[in-house]
Enzyme design. Structure first.
Site, PDB file in Angstrom:
ATOM      1  N   ASP A  93     -10.954   0.478  -1.122  1.00  0.00           N
ATOM      2  CA  ASP A  93     -11.058   1.899  -0.808  1.00  0.00           C
ATOM      3  C   ASP A  93     -12.115   2.614  -1.646  1.00  0.00           C
ATOM      4  O   ASP A  93     -12.418   3.788  -1.386  1.00  0.00           O
ATOM      5  CB  ASP A  93      -9.711   2.597  -1.031  1.00  0.00           C
ATOM      6  CG  ASP A  93      -8.723   2.337   0.096  1.00  0.00           C
ATOM      7  OD1 ASP A  93      -9.179   2.005   1.213  1.00  0.00           O
ATOM      8  OD2 ASP A  93      -7.519   2.471  -0.126  1.00  0.00           O
TER       9      ASP A  93
ATOM     10  N   GLU B 157       0.883  -0.531  -5.217  1.00  0.00           N
ATOM     11  CA  GLU B 157      -0.279   0.360  -5.230  1.00  0.00           C
ATOM     12  C   GLU B 157       0.218   1.745  -5.631  1.00  0.00           C
ATOM     13  O   GLU B 157       0.715   2.501  -4.803  1.00  0.00           O
ATOM     14  CB  GLU B 157      -0.945   0.363  -3.850  1.00  0.00           C
ATOM     15  CG  GLU B 157      -2.249   1.140  -3.793  1.00  0.00           C
ATOM     16  CD  GLU B 157      -2.044   2.600  -3.426  1.00  0.00           C
ATOM     17  OE1 GLU B 157      -2.086   3.463  -4.337  1.00  0.00           O
ATOM     18  OE2 GLU B 157      -1.836   2.880  -2.241  1.00  0.00           O
TER      19      GLU B 157
ATOM     20  N   ASP C 144       0.839  -1.205   0.000  1.00  0.00           N
ATOM     21  CA  ASP C 144       0.000   0.000   0.000  1.00  0.00           C
ATOM     22  C   ASP C 144       0.873   1.254   0.000  1.00  0.00           C
ATOM     23  O   ASP C 144       1.921   1.304   0.646  1.00  0.00           O
ATOM     24  CB  ASP C 144      -0.902  -0.020   1.232  1.00  0.00           C
ATOM     25  CG  ASP C 144      -1.973   1.047   1.170  1.00  0.00           C
ATOM     26  OD1 ASP C 144      -2.625   1.165   0.120  1.00  0.00           O
ATOM     27  OD2 ASP C 144      -2.158   1.743   2.171  1.00  0.00           O
TER      28      ASP C 144
END
Length: 359
Positions: free
Chosen positions: A255, A202, A155
């Site tokens: 998300d 990401e 992430d």
């Protein structure tokens, strides 16, 4: 075999009584005494001894299926919580004051999700200290996570090239500034210790050329989110005709809103462009995005279960920058029908995404 874990909100929703909880614990203790189960922070069946940790049941069950292409994708956040044991035990690796409190914290500048940015509040790393140890802490972190999963999505990958530093006293992320990250040196150290790494980067948000160069240097696939594709015109890099092989495509991630929720809130231009691009009348938009993702040239397509089930915004998993009220959605097997699997299998077969053994 289905393994279901429940937490506080699940207990409240199901109306489980104290007596029922105590009976379950007693049954678990009896099973442990007979060596039929093992109790860790969570209770579950004993898997293959080669696997350990919270995921060991899942790994022990999934591992024999690897020839069929079944893999577990895990998630590693770049930053960790100030309250964690790692920060307490390795304070010299983090940007803390003499009192052990962060002097600066992590976040991102104003973006698509928030006009004031996102102030995450995690302590930042002292990268120069990590570098002097050969990034030993990170090497160990990645070594352990790869014992639990097959592929790791990192992430906020852009933070390794440059990260947003916010003074700890600031209430929002607006008054931060960019600082350089460890760059290639970190991943060179991890690769030297662990070998090739199946990592998904990401690479969303403010992506600068140095972030892209870092990702490509190590052949880490990036991410493409279809819900971000229809806000402007044909030049949008999230549109499938711009996808490259070394990417992972999602209709939406944890998300994002569900695809049905996204469609309900989309503006007229976005709706018109999406209908035209996808060849859809908009009545089955979750599956239109699933089809588009599977048809992409991206090496991997990942689809949220909420979209398979065509669920509305109430099933959204997370909203970036909001710390409460999320991560509560639960799937129930009563929602899943044979046609879901058949439809997914049909699209995977159509677009060449079935494992070789199942074609």
């Amino acid at each position: 075999i289905h393994f279901t874990y429940i937490n506080g909100p699940d207990v409240e929703r199901l109306g489980i009584t104290d007596d029922e909880i105590l009976a379950a614990v007693e049954a678990g203790l009896m099973a442990q005494g007979k060596k039929q189960a093992v109790i860790e922070p969570r209770m579950h069946l004993t898997p293959d001894p080669a696997f350990r940790g919270h995921f060991n049941v899942l790994r022990g069950y999934i591992a024999p299926m690897n020839l069929a292409g079944v893999k577990i994708v895990g998630d590693v956040p770049i930053f960790i919580g100030h309250h964690s044991a790692e920060v307490w035990a390795h304070q010299s690796l983090f940007d803390l004051g003499p009192d052990g409190m962060p002097t600066v914290v992590a976040g991102v500048p104003p973006d698509f999700f928030s006009a004031t940015g996102q102030r995450w509040g995690n302590p930042l790393y002292r990268w120069e200290v990590h570098a002097r140890s050969g990034f030993a802490w990170w090497v160990q972190r990645m070594r352990l996570v790869f014992e639990l999963v097959d592929i790791v999505r990192i992430d906020h990958f852009r933070g390794f090239a440059g990260y947003w530093e916010i003074p700890a006293g600031e209430p929002t992320a607006v008054r931060g500034h960019w600082r350089p990250g460890p760059g290639a040196a970190l991943f060179e150290a991890i690769a030297a210790a662990l070998g090739p790494m199946p990592i998904i980067a990401e690479d969303l948000g403010v992506i600068t050329p140095d972030v892209e160069a870092l990702r490509r240097r190590f052949d880490f696939p990036g991410m493409r989110i279809l819900q971000f594709a229809f806000g402007d015109d044909a030049g949008n890099s999230f549109l499938p005709h711009h996808h490259e092989r070394d990417t992972v495509v999602y209709p939406g991630t944890h998300d994002n809103d569900t695809s049905i929720g996204w469609w309900a809130a989309a503006g007229e231009h976005e709706r018109e462009f999406a209908r035209a691009y996808l060849g859809s009348d908009g009545q089955d938009m979750a599956w239109a995005l699933i089809r588009s993702a599977l048809a992409s040239v991206a090496d991997t397509a990942i689809v949220a279960m909420q979209d398979v089930l065509s669920l509305p915004t109430e099933a959204r998993m997370n909203y970036p920058g909001q710390s409460e009220g999320w991560w509560q959605w639960r799937m129930h097997w009563s929602q899943v029908h044979d046609w879901h699997a058949q439809r997914l299998a049909g699209l995977c077969r159509l677009y060449g995404r079935l494992p070789q053994a199942h074609k």
